[in-house]
Scaffold this motif. Structure first.
Motif, short mmCIF file in Angstrom:
data_model
loop_
_atom_site.label_atom_id
_atom_site.label_comp_id
_atom_site.label_asym_id
_atom_site.label_seq_id
_atom_site.Cartn_x
_atom_site.Cartn_y
_atom_site.Cartn_z
N MET A 1 0.74 -1.05 -0.05
CA MET A 1 0.00 -0.15 0.12
C MET A 1 0.99 1.32 0.13
SD MET A 1 -3.28 1.29 0.06
CE MET A 1 -4.02 -0.44 0.56
N ILE A 2 0.67 2.12 -0.88
CA ILE A 2 1.26 3.49 -0.89
C ILE A 2 0.84 4.46 -0.10
CG2 ILE A 2 2.05 5.20 -2.58
CD1 ILE A 2 2.02 3.27 -4.83
N ARG A 3 1.20 4.90 1.00
CA ARG A 3 0.87 6.06 1.81
C ARG A 3 1.05 7.23 1.26
NH1 ARG A 3 0.04 4.15 7.04
NH2 ARG A 3 1.05 5.96 7.93
N VAL A 4 -0.02 8.09 1.14
CA VAL A 4 0.24 9.65 0.81
C VAL A 4 -0.33 10.72 1.60
CG1 VAL A 4 -0.31 11.10 -1.35
CG2 VAL A 4 0.07 8.66 -1.63
N VAL A 5 0.34 11.66 1.58
CA VAL A 5 -0.03 12.95 2.29
C VAL A 5 -0.27 14.14 1.17
CG1 VAL A 5 0.97 14.63 3.89
CG2 VAL A 5 1.01 12.56 4.49
N LEU A 6 -1.11 14.68 1.44
CA LEU A 6 -1.53 15.79 0.55
C LEU A 6 -1.48 17.25 1.06
CD1 LEU A 6 -4.88 14.27 -0.69
CD2 LEU A 6 -2.68 14.27 -1.73
N VAL A 7 -0.58 18.02 0.45
CA VAL A 7 -0.28 19.35 1.07
C VAL A 7 -0.72 20.44 0.04
CG1 VAL A 7 1.36 20.81 2.28
CG2 VAL A 7 1.57 18.33 2.36
N VAL B 1 -6.64 0.87 -5.73
CA VAL B 1 -6.64 -0.12 -4.50
C VAL B 1 -5.29 0.01 -3.92
CG1 VAL B 1 -8.31 -1.25 -5.94
CG2 VAL B 1 -5.74 -1.86 -6.19
N ASP B 2 -4.18 0.47 -4.59
CA ASP B 2 -2.93 0.44 -3.81
C ASP B 2 -2.47 1.62 -3.40
OD1 ASP B 2 -2.33 1.26 -6.17
OD2 ASP B 2 -0.63 0.17 -6.58
N ILE B 3 -3.39 2.76 -3.28
CA ILE B 3 -3.03 4.06 -2.64
C ILE B 3 -4.05 4.16 -1.51
CG2 ILE B 3 -2.67 6.34 -3.20
CD1 ILE B 3 -2.04 5.67 -6.00
N THR B 4 -3.50 4.78 -0.35
CA THR B 4 -4.30 5.53 0.80
C THR B 4 -3.57 6.81 1.06
OG1 THR B 4 -5.35 4.94 2.53
CG2 THR B 4 -2.91 4.26 2.59
N VAL B 5 -4.44 7.82 1.22
CA VAL B 5 -4.26 9.12 1.91
C VAL B 5 -4.16 9.00 3.19
CG1 VAL B 5 -4.80 11.70 1.88
CG2 VAL B 5 -5.04 10.46 -0.38
N VAL B 6 -2.98 9.14 3.84
CA VAL B 6 -2.84 9.14 5.26
C VAL B 6 -2.86 10.50 5.83
CG1 VAL B 6 -1.87 7.10 5.08
CG2 VAL B 6 -0.41 8.87 5.30
N GLY B 7 -2.79 11.46 5.22
CA GLY B 7 -2.93 12.81 5.89
C GLY B 7 -3.08 13.93 4.92
N GLU B 8 -3.49 15.20 5.45
CA GLU B 8 -3.61 16.34 4.54
C GLU B 8 -2.96 17.68 5.49
OE1 GLU B 8 -7.26 17.32 2.97
OE2 GLU B 8 -7.82 15.13 2.47
N ALA B 9 -2.68 18.33 4.75
CA ALA B 9 -2.10 19.80 5.43
C ALA B 9 -2.44 20.97 4.58
CB ALA B 9 -0.52 19.78 5.71
N GLY B 10 -2.61 22.06 5.24
CA GLY B 10 -2.96 23.25 4.66
C GLY B 10 -1.73 24.12 4.51
#
Length: 88
Positions: free
Chosen positions: A1-7, A25-34
């Motif tokens: 699983m590829i863990r991604v943070v969006l900023v 199916v193999d990507i999950t967003v684990v966090g976000e920042a503004g």
């Protein structure tokens, strides 16, 4: 699983990326920042594989945030995605 943070300082941009990425199916967003300062904290807490980083944000820009994330010797790779709408 590829863990991604969006900023990104725009919540709608983050929501759009989240929708696109989580359809895989193999990507999950684990966090976000503004902003860049918040990004450093989120990355430290969530240990992502990839950070999608905007450049122009309040508090701390994406360039300085990327410097600090990389200097922390984490495993995250930072991909900078940005748009500029400047006439000059």
């Amino acid at each position: 699983m590829i863990r991604v943070v969006l900023v990104d300082d725009q919540a709608m941009v983050r929501a759009g990326f989240r929708m696109i990425l989580e359809s895989e199916v193999d990507i999950t967003v684990v966090g976000e920042a503004g902003d860049g300062r918040e990004a450093i904290d989120v990355v430290a807490r969530s240990a992502p594989h990839v950070v999608l980083m905007d450049v122009r944000m309040p508090v701390m820009d994406g360039i300085e945030s990327t410097r600090q994330i990389v200097a922390a010797a984490g495993e995250a790779r930072v991909l900078i995605l940005t748009t500029f709408d400047l006439d000059d």
